[in-house]
Design a protein around this motif. Structure first.
Motif, short mmCIF file in Angstrom:
data_model
loop_
_atom_site.label_atom_id
_atom_site.label_comp_id
_atom_site.label_asym_id
_atom_site.label_seq_id
_atom_site.Cartn_x
_atom_site.Cartn_y
_atom_site.Cartn_z
N VAL A 16 19.77 50.11 9.32
CA VAL A 16 19.79 49.10 10.38
C VAL A 16 20.83 48.05 10.03
O VAL A 16 21.02 47.69 8.87
CB VAL A 16 18.40 48.45 10.55
N ALA A 17 21.52 47.58 11.05
CA ALA A 17 22.60 46.63 10.85
C ALA A 17 22.41 45.40 11.73
O ALA A 17 21.69 45.44 12.74
CB ALA A 17 23.95 47.29 11.14
N THR A 64 21.40 51.41 15.17
CA THR A 64 21.23 52.16 13.93
C THR A 64 22.46 53.04 13.69
O THR A 64 22.91 53.76 14.58
CB THR A 64 19.99 53.05 14.02
N GLY A 65 23.00 52.96 12.50
CA GLY A 65 24.18 53.74 12.17
C GLY A 65 25.48 52.96 12.23
O GLY A 65 26.54 53.49 11.88
N ALA A 66 25.42 51.70 12.69
CA ALA A 66 26.63 50.88 12.73
C ALA A 66 27.14 50.67 11.30
O ALA A 66 26.36 50.41 10.38
CB ALA A 66 26.35 49.55 13.41
N VAL A 67 28.44 50.77 11.14
CA VAL A 67 29.06 50.67 9.81
C VAL A 67 29.36 49.21 9.49
O VAL A 67 29.80 48.45 10.35
CB VAL A 67 30.36 51.50 9.76
N THR A 78 31.18 40.55 12.99
CA THR A 78 30.90 41.05 11.65
C THR A 78 29.61 41.85 11.65
O THR A 78 28.57 41.37 12.12
CB THR A 78 30.78 39.88 10.65
N VAL A 79 29.68 43.08 11.14
CA VAL A 79 28.52 43.96 11.06
C VAL A 79 28.11 44.06 9.60
O VAL A 79 28.93 44.41 8.74
CB VAL A 79 28.82 45.36 11.61
N SER A 80 26.85 43.74 9.32
CA SER A 80 26.35 43.80 7.95
C SER A 80 24.99 44.48 7.92
O SER A 80 24.32 44.60 8.94
CB SER A 80 26.25 42.39 7.35
#
Length: 446
Positions: free
Chosen positions: A71-72, A88-91, A263-265
């Protein structure tokens, strides 16, 4: 009592005697009824245990798969320009987003008429959105702005247009707006059979004849438009301001023209919440088992078998870097109650995430996988809980048959006792009559 009134003739309290005898006869029935109540309590207790096991099992469902840990969370440096939603699956990464234009829904205003009841002419009014056309026959039943509004909104084949009225200082206009944003959802209007050129400022076609020099003429209020912009310099267009597909598993929610950094974390809080739910449900199950052991299931050994099966899972090491839950901060005290050492869990998630994932999700040795399989087996029809419930229910059924048999027997016994004591009552009464007669004769002789 079903037969006679024993004791009337003799004066003896035979009814009380019968009641006392029947009380003794009812003891087997009362034992059967007490056994039924005990079984019902056990069945209810197993129902509560089954519910608690099912709830614990549900908390394990997501933890069996790596997606629970993938999860991101997405943040924006300028939420007035855009926000983002990570699926779900985001980098984990960052993206420079520039919004040039927002997607817009097409909106048009008709020519101005005196009021909503003014006749606008007759003919056929055609509206097309993205290749779908709605033809409205305009006649004496609907040839006003209000009539057209209702006809458009109520049409079964409406292609995605909402109609309304707006009253300005000089009169009333019919407003048409596309339900969806984007250039493809622009509204195209055509007229036929209005008695004029079908596209002029006369008759029905006057309704949406645009004349820039006439303040009362129809006009385009908002043009149909796609959203446009760039992500890290690469251009995109979208019919919606909720932009999907540009970056996998990431949705941009466009707000205004401008620039921002998305920003994806990794959403560690969401992962911890899932693990905490697992811990909470386990502790609830443990508490429920303890409650039932002290109450309805105090003599039942099945609960210890249930607990033992879970302990076997906890005590058998997983095959990865982490073999036990305690190694990542999920600890159990001497009573079996589970808790989380946040510092240890944070450290494991920050530095050994893949090993944590293996600990829970490995197909053969993962803790969540094995616990899920074990709890599933418990509540299956032929599992420990399911078979125990079935056995108790079967025994209760036999006792219900015994109860019916004993009730029939008691009724027959009571009828027999009443009959026998009625005969005794008559016999005693006759003896009493003879005694009274003899006493009278003796008295006369004296």
């Amino acid at each position: 009592m079903p037969i006679g009134m024993p004791g009337v003739g003799s004066g003896l309290d035979l009814g009380t005697v019968i009641d006392q005898l029947m009380a003794i006869q009812r003891r087997p029935l009362e034992r059967v009824q007490a056994q039924q109540q005990d079984l019902e309590s056990q069945i209810s207790a197993y129902g509560r245990i089954s519910s608690s096991v099912s709830s614990f099992r549900a908390s394990l469902s997501a933890l069996r798969f790596p997606t629970a840990f993938n999860v991101a969370d997405a943040t924006s440096s300028s939420e007035t320009v855009a926000t983002a939603t990570a699926l779900t699956g985001a980098v984990e990464s960052s993206y420079g987003l520039v919004v040039t234009d927002l997607a817009q829904a097409h909106k048009m205003a008709s020519a101005r008429y005196a009021d909503s009841a003014t006749a606008v002419g007759t003919g056929t009014f055609s509206l097309t959105v993205d290749g779908t056309t709605l033809d409205i026959t305009v006649d004496g039943t609907n040839n006003t702005l209000a009539g057209l509004r209702d006809a458009i909104n109520g049409a079964a084949g409406n292609p995605g247009i909402s109609a309304s009225l707006i009253n300005e200082s000089g009169g009333t206009r019919l407003i048409l707006q596309s339900d969806e944003t984007g250039a493809a959802n622009g509204i195209t209007i055509a007229f036929s059979g209005d008695g004029s050129g079908d596209a002029d400022n006369v008759g029905l076609s006057k309704l949406f004849f645009i004349d820039a020099g006439d303040a009362a003429a129809a006009e385009e209020v908002i043009a149909a438009q796609d959203a446009t912009g760039t992500v890290d310099g690469f251009a995109f267009t979208s019919a919606s301001n909720a932009v999907t597909g540009v970056v996998d598993n990431l949705t941009f929610n466009l707000k205004a023209a401008g620039s921002t950094t998305l920003t994806v974390s990794r959403d560690k809080d969401a992962i911890k919440a899932t693990i905490q739910n697992f811990v909470d449900k386990y502790n609830t199950l443990l508490e429920d088992i303890g409650t039932e052991r002290e109450d309805s299931l105090r003599t039942d050994t099945s609960l210890r078998i249930l607990e033992g099966g879970m302990l076997d899972v906890f005590n058998a090491p997983a095959g990865g870097t982490f073999g036990y839950l305690a190694e990542i901060g999920i600890e159990r005290d001497r009573f079996g109650v589970m808790s989380i050492n946040s510092t240890a869990l944070d450290n494991a998630l920050d530095n050994n995430l893949n090993d944590v994932i293996d600990l829970f999700t490995d197909e053969t040795s993962g803790v969540a996988v094995r616990l899920y399989d074990y709890t599933t087996a418990l509540i299956d029809a032929d599992g420990l809980i399911g078979s125990r419930q079935e056995g108790l229910t079967t025994r209760k059924g036999y006792l219900q048959l015994d109860e019916l048999r004993l009730q029939d027997l008691l009724e027959a016994t009571e009828e027999r006792l009443v009959r026998q004591f009625a005969q005794l009552d008559q016999l005693v009464a006759s003896f009493k009559g003879i005694s009274d007669y003899l006493a009278g004769q003796l008295s006369s002789n004296n």
